[in-house]
Write an enzyme that holds these catalytic residues in place. Sequence first.
Site, PDB file in Angstrom:
ATOM      1  N   GLU A 132      95.742  -0.537  97.922  1.00 34.54           N
ATOM      2  CA  GLU A 132      95.372  -0.244  96.537  1.00 34.54           C
ATOM      3  C   GLU A 132      94.917   1.197  96.523  1.00 34.54           C
ATOM      4  O   GLU A 132      93.856   1.514  97.053  1.00 34.54           O
ATOM      5  CB  GLU A 132      94.276  -1.214  96.067  1.00 34.54           C
ATOM      6  N   CYS A 134      89.200   3.769  90.369  1.00 34.27           N
ATOM      7  CA  CYS A 134      90.645   3.878  90.558  1.00 34.27           C
ATOM      8  C   CYS A 134      91.417   3.471  89.314  1.00 34.27           C
ATOM      9  O   CYS A 134      92.566   3.872  89.135  1.00 34.27           O
ATOM     10  CB  CYS A 134      91.089   3.045  91.758  1.00 34.27           C
TER      11      CYS A 134
END
Length: 478
Positions: free
Chosen positions: A221, A255
């Site tokens: 990720e 993020c």
Amino acid sequence: MNCVDNIQLVSGRLQDVFDCQKRTYRVTPNPSKQERISNLELLEEIILRNESDLLDAMSADFGHRSRHESTMLDIVSSLAAVRHSRKNVAGWMKIRRVPTPLELRPSVSYITPQPLGVIGIITPWNFPVYLSFAGLASALAAGNCCMLKPSEFSPITTALLARLLEGNFGEEHVAVIEGDETVAQAFSRLPFDHLLFTGSQRVGRLVAKAAAENLTPVTLEMGGKSPLIVAPSGNVAKAAACAAHGKMINAGQACVSPDYAMVPEKQLRRFVTEVKRASQKQYPTVRNNPDVSCVINSRHMARLRELVEDARCKGAEIIEVNPAHEVFHPDIKKFPLTLIVNPTLEMRVMQEEVFGSILPILPYRTLELAVEQIQSWDRPLALYLFASKQAEKELVLSQTVSGGVTVNDAMWHVLNNNMPFGGVGASGMGAYHGLVGFNAMSQLKPVLEQSRFNAAPLLRAPYGTVFEKVVKVLKKIV
């Protein structure tokens, strides 16, 4: 001690922990339902019993971190992930019957989930508690042992996690590895049965390369430039409020934070005005406001200033939202929301993930052109669309590829543990959370159980007339 000796010492220590966990796995290769539930209950108890200490540790690592943000984004989110796994693990563990095709009957087919063994989890500093517990929830629900390597940029939180997790589970079941980048490099080279990494694209590539040496499957990720799109029918004020919130929460160090905004040309000035209004309402002051979190360190602070200065020098319009007209000295790690209007693609702010409270705003002529522009860039971890017309939603959702989407809001899709979370392309590979995370950290072993009476012997050599007749029938029914 020289560098080589230190690396060897670190590698040896990590290998010892890994071997210890492998032995634990071999003794109990398939923990019972109750054992897994008990482990998840223990995770929950650790969070609840130590909430205040965890909040203090995170704030100390940041210099200051909003207690309310830490409570929501790290404590509540961690509890949600752990509780979701605890409530559902009994069902996830069950044998999954699957249809058997006619040509293989009367055999039966099923899938049985099995623990993989030892899971490695590498987490960043921006959500040090949530990203640790979310990964652990998936790994422990799947019945694995875990080695956790948090970021060296959050050492106080890491030390607390080591004490809490190892003190309750034992290093042979859950180990927390402290240390710098050298330790992280040695960690990623261990022959894990699965490796979950959350962090930057640069480090993610290195982790994937190291894992490939052992053929270790990875879930990466890695973030990216996630767009916030205001369609012609979108609510501009609502989109602006969400953009301001997404850019200031955790100082924009998320993020899935909206990286840049795309708005219709005719709505550009209104959108800028609404972002300023929303930000001033949410954060009337910045420097001493307890709701405003700090940038993690001076290096990241310097990088944000460089992004703004680069855009300024290349002709962008820069708007600093500073309603109280505060002065920010270099040693103050608070960064006011800064809008970069009409940036060009050669500016650094459009080439790098911002990861801070800077919002580039790009006007577009048509939604189709906006979609075409997004398609030409790397696929983002998230995409946010503000639209009321179904045709606009269908256009964007069908023509763009991203890790996840929130429509008419921002970021909240991440917290739905019934949905997978992960990137695509440059923003990551694989996914976890909930059932998807359980599956990723399990071997979904397919089993075909043959019936006592079956036609399989008819398909064995020596081949002849009977074989040919059976194959002729199979050609019709498969």
